[in-house]
Design an enzyme around this catalytic site. Structure first.
Site, mmCIF file in Angstrom:
data_model
loop_
_atom_site.group_PDB
_atom_site.id
_atom_site.type_symbol
_atom_site.label_atom_id
_atom_site.label_comp_id
_atom_site.label_asym_id
_atom_site.label_seq_id
_atom_site.Cartn_x
_atom_site.Cartn_y
_atom_site.Cartn_z
ATOM 1 N N GLY A 10 0.816 -1.195 0.083
ATOM 2 C CA GLY A 10 0.150 -0.059 -0.080
ATOM 3 C C GLY A 10 0.732 1.394 0.125
ATOM 4 C CG HIS A 176 -8.269 2.045 15.584
ATOM 5 N ND1 HIS A 176 -8.069 3.298 16.049
ATOM 6 C CD2 HIS A 176 -8.389 2.425 14.019
ATOM 7 C CE1 HIS A 176 -7.839 3.890 15.354
ATOM 8 N NE2 HIS A 176 -8.051 3.820 14.131
#
Ligand code: TXD
Length: 318
Positions: A10, A176
């Site tokens: 990425g 998260h």
């Protein structure tokens, strides 16, 4: 001795920032990987051209073929789509799950000895999918979220109390997301706990509660401001701290999405807990004694993660 090799799967906003930070800290050679041909190569070349100015020596390359990550010591995964305003992290599940499977296959094939740090959202589920897909040992696959959420918490605390960020230590437990559990009792300024600082008049309980809420919504606040995309500087710094602890065997105690096999009464999931990161990857899970409020928050967070994993399993069956 050959340099370390860091593969960044990425090469978008976080990936590019990871590459620059790895260069500035001279952590090793960097390979940027992306499915959009040209982006990894362009960013690699651009950062390589900053090296003479900054004074770091490292090879930077870009690729769209997984063979380029062969033998990586660390793989940091940001592949996937980020949030747009109004989207929850969970809205990314279906798309990013497919991406994690492809990335996992690439790691399994070409970098089976790497320490893998997953960043892609929804993080607590994506790190689980990635580990299942790559088949590496659980202690060699970890999710980055807690270091970022704790950094946000520490920034707000330092700003409110007008003290150096270097002297603010704080961490969050759990997922998260909105269910994260900032650990007020364990967070300090130079060793003085937050409850004591409230008693000393350094910060009011109201301000502290507001900071806990702002930390919980830290990601959404930035998504709302940026409009297109999400936070990437602090996420990149956070993942690099984890990678550095592994590469230099620093044994830092950092909040990570780590695989639990019984700790905190959780078995088979990745959840945000303090962990020791050294040359063997996740070397130790820190199992805290939680009070009732903390345990309630943690359990709520674990249930949210469990729900995401069930959603992944249902999609897999789909
Ligand atoms: O704390 C955390 N974990 C979060 C994570 C903090 C901030 C951002 N969070 C998530 O990280 C975010 O929701 C995304 O899921 C990832 C990456 O965020 P970033 O801001 O870097 O997204 P970009 O700039 O869109 O970059 C993603 C890149 C992009 O260049 C795509 O072309 C690429 O991923 N991509 C792929 N690469 C490889 N393989 C596949 N299949 C692929 N699909 C997209």
């Amino acid at each position: 001795m050959a340099r370390n090799k860091i593969a960044l799967v990425g090469a978008g906003n976080i990936g590019g920032t990871l590459a620059l930070l790895a260069g500035l800290k001279e952590l090793g050679d960097v390979v940027l990987f992306d499915i959009v041909d040209g982006i990894p190569q362009g960013k690699a070349l651009d950062i390589a051209q900053s090296a003479p100015v900054e004074g770091f020596d490292a090879n930077f390359s870009g690729a769209s073929d997984y063979s380029a990550i062969a033998g990586a010591d660390v793989v940091i995964v940001t592949a996937g789509i980020p949030r747009k305003p109004g989207m929850s992290r969970d809205d990314l599940l279906a798309t990013n799950m497919k991406v994690m499977k492809a990335v996992g296959e690439g790691i399994k094939m070409h970098a089976p000895d790497a320490f893998v740090i997953c960043i892609t959202n929804p993080l607590d589920a994506m790190v689980w999918v990635l580990r299942e897909a790559c088949g590496l040992p659980h202690n060699k696959v970890v999710g980055m979220a807690g270091v970022l959420d704790s950094a946000r918490f520490r920034h707000f605390l330092a700003e409110e109390m007008q003290v150096s960020v270097e002297d603010v230590s704080a961490f969050v437990l759990g997922g998260h997301g909105d269910t994260m559990v900032p650990m007020v009792r364990h967070s300090t300024v130079a060793g003085i706990s937050l409850p004591d600082l409230v008693k000393m008049g350094w910060i009011t309980q109201e301000k502290l509660d507001a900071i806990v809420d702002r930390t919980r919504n830290g990601g959404a606040e930035i998504v709302g401001l940026l409009k297109a995309g999400s936070a990437f500087y602090a996420p990149a710094s956070s993942a690099i701290a984890m990678a550095e602890s592994y590469l230099k065997d620093k044994k830092r105690v950092l909040p990570c999405a780590a695989y639990l096999s019984g700790e905190y009464g959780v078995d088979g999931f990745y959840v945000g807990v303090p962990a020791v990161i050294g040359a063997d990857g996740i070397e130790r899970i820190v199992e805290l004694e939680l009070n009732e409020t903390e345990m309630d928050g943690f359990t709520h967070s674990v249930n949210a993660v469990r729900g995401l994993i069930d959603a992944c399993k249902n999609l897999e069956g789909a």
